[in-house]
Design an enzyme around this catalytic site. Structure first.
Site, PDB file in Angstrom:
ATOM      1  N   ARG A  95      17.578  41.210  44.326  1.00 10.60           N
ATOM      2  CA  ARG A  95      16.270  41.852  44.350  1.00 10.60           C
ATOM      3  C   ARG A  95      16.286  43.052  43.412  1.00 10.60           C
ATOM      4  NH1 ARG A  95      15.247  37.727  46.120  1.00 10.60           N
ATOM      5  NH2 ARG A  95      14.157  37.133  48.044  1.00 10.60           N
ATOM      6  N   GLU A 124       8.467  43.776  39.948  1.00 15.04           N
ATOM      7  CA  GLU A 124       8.017  42.438  39.541  1.00 15.04           C
ATOM      8  C   GLU A 124       6.610  42.178  40.096  1.00 15.04           C
ATOM      9  OE1 GLU A 124      10.706  39.330  40.696  1.00 15.04           O
ATOM     10  OE2 GLU A 124      12.457  40.361  39.900  1.00 15.04           O
ATOM     11  N   HIS A 141      13.692  36.147  37.105  1.00 15.92           N
ATOM     12  CA  HIS A 141      13.908  35.803  38.514  1.00 15.92           C
ATOM     13  C   HIS A 141      13.958  34.289  38.709  1.00 15.92           C
ATOM     14  CE1 HIS A 141      13.174  37.458  42.853  1.00 15.92           C
ATOM     15  NE2 HIS A 141      14.093  36.501  42.838  1.00 15.92           N
TER      16      HIS A 141
END
Length: 274
Positions: A95, A124, A141
Site C-alpha cells: 500500500r 492513488e 499497482h
C-alpha cells in the site's frame, strides 16, 4: 549479485512468505519482520530497526492500518528512510501510504544512493509526479495482476458455487488457463543470475510497464492539465487495461542436463525433473 545480499521482508503473511521462499530457494539470506504474527509463528523475526540496519534490499508486504500498536501508515517516515543503509533497494508492492511519499522525495533527493521500486503510491490514483522520475521502476499497482491469480480467484468462486448447489466441482483450474510454454533447460551447473533474469523476462518484462507508466502519467499530464482529475489521469485506465502477465508456473522447464536444478520448483517453474 543477489546471493551476496541480505533481503528484509516486512510483513510475513502469504505474499511476504512467498517472496521469502523464492529468495531462500535461490540461496539468498532473508530476514523477517512481522510483529503481528511473531508470537505465534515458529520462524525467527527481528525488529524493524534491526532489519533496516542489516538489509541491502527491503520488500514491503503489510496491510494498511492507521491505528493501534502496529499501525503501518507511514511506517517508513523520514527518520526511517534516512536510516536505510547505503545503497539500499526499497520495494513497495503493498500500500502506498506505508511510505510517506513526500518524505521519500526529500530523502531520495538528498540520498540518490537509495534505489526505489514502487508499484503502489500515496494518493492513488494520483501519485506525486515529483516522485516518479526518482524511482528506478514504477508501475500502477499491478503486482497482483497475473493470469494465474485471476484464474485462482475464479476457480475459488466456482468451487464455492458448486458446494452451495450441492454439485461436484469437476473442472480443474488448468482448464481456465492457456497451455504451458516449454523451454528446454540444458545446463551443467545451476543457472546464474543472468540466466534466471532472462527466464523471468521471457515470461514478463517489468520494463515495459515501467515505460508505459512514465509515458502515461508524466507525458500525458504535461500535455493535458486535466489529466490529474480522478477519472482522467490514466492510472486507473492502465490497471483496467493491463495485459495480465503469466507467472513462473506458466513456463515448463525440461531439464536435459545433469545438474540438480530441482530447486527451481521453489521459484514456481513447472516441469522440473519430469
Amino acid at each position: 549479485k543477489l546471493k551476496d545480499k541480505t533481503v528484509g521482508i516486512v510483513g510475513a503473511g502469504n505474499t511476504g512468505s512467498a517472496v521469502a521462499k523464492c529468495l531462500q530457494a535461490y540461496g539468498v539470506t532473508v530476514l523477517l519482520h512481522d510483529p503481528v504474527i511473531q508470537d505465534s509463528d515458529p520462524r525467527d523475526f527481528i525488529s524493524l530497526d534491526e532489519l533496516i540496519a542489516c538489509c541491502d534490499v527491503i520488500s514491503l508486504h503489510v496491510p494498511i492500518t492507521k491505528t493501534g500498536e502496529h499501525k503501518t501508515w507511514y511506517l517508513f517516515d523520514e527518520a526511517r528512510l534516512n536510516s536505510l543503509k547505503q545503497g539500499t533497494w526499497l520495494l513497495n508492492c503493498c500500500r502506498g501510504e506505508v511510505i510517506d511519499n513526500q518524505a521519500l522525495i526529500k530523502v531520495k533527493l538528498e540520498r540518490p544512493d537509495i534505489k526505489l521500486v514502487l508499484d503502489v503510491w500515496e494518493g492513488e490514483p494520483n501519485p506525486m509526479h515529483e516522485l516518479i522520475p526518482l524511482v528506478e521502476l514504477a508501475t500502477p499497482h499491478i503486482a497482483g495482476y497475473s493470469l494465474e491469480g485471476k484464474a485462482r480467484g475464479t476457480f475459488m468462486l466456482y468451487q464455492k458455487l458448486m458446494q452451495v448447489l450441492g454439485k461436484d466441482a469437476d473442472k480443474s483450474m488448468t482448464a481456465l488457463l492457456p497451455s504451458l510454454w516449454s523451454v528446454q533447460l540444458d545446463v551443467e551447473s545451476i543457472p546464474d543470475q543472468k540466466s534466471l533474469l532472462q527466464l523471468a523476462r521471457f515470461i514478463y518484462d517489468l520494463r515495459d510497464d515501467d515505460e508505459l507508466f512514465r509515458k502515461t502519467i508524466l507525458d500525458d499530464s504535461s500535455k493535458n492539465p486535466q489529466v490529474n482529475s480522478l477519472n482522467n489521469n490514466g492510472f486507473d485506465l492502465m490497471r483496467k487495461n493491463h495485459l495480465h502477465r503469466r507467472e513462473f508456473s506458466a513456463l515448463r522447464l525440461v531439464n536435459t542436463g545433469h545438474s540438480d536444478v530441482n530447486w527451481l520448483t521453489n521459484l514456481g517453474f513447472s516441469g522440473i525433473g519430469q
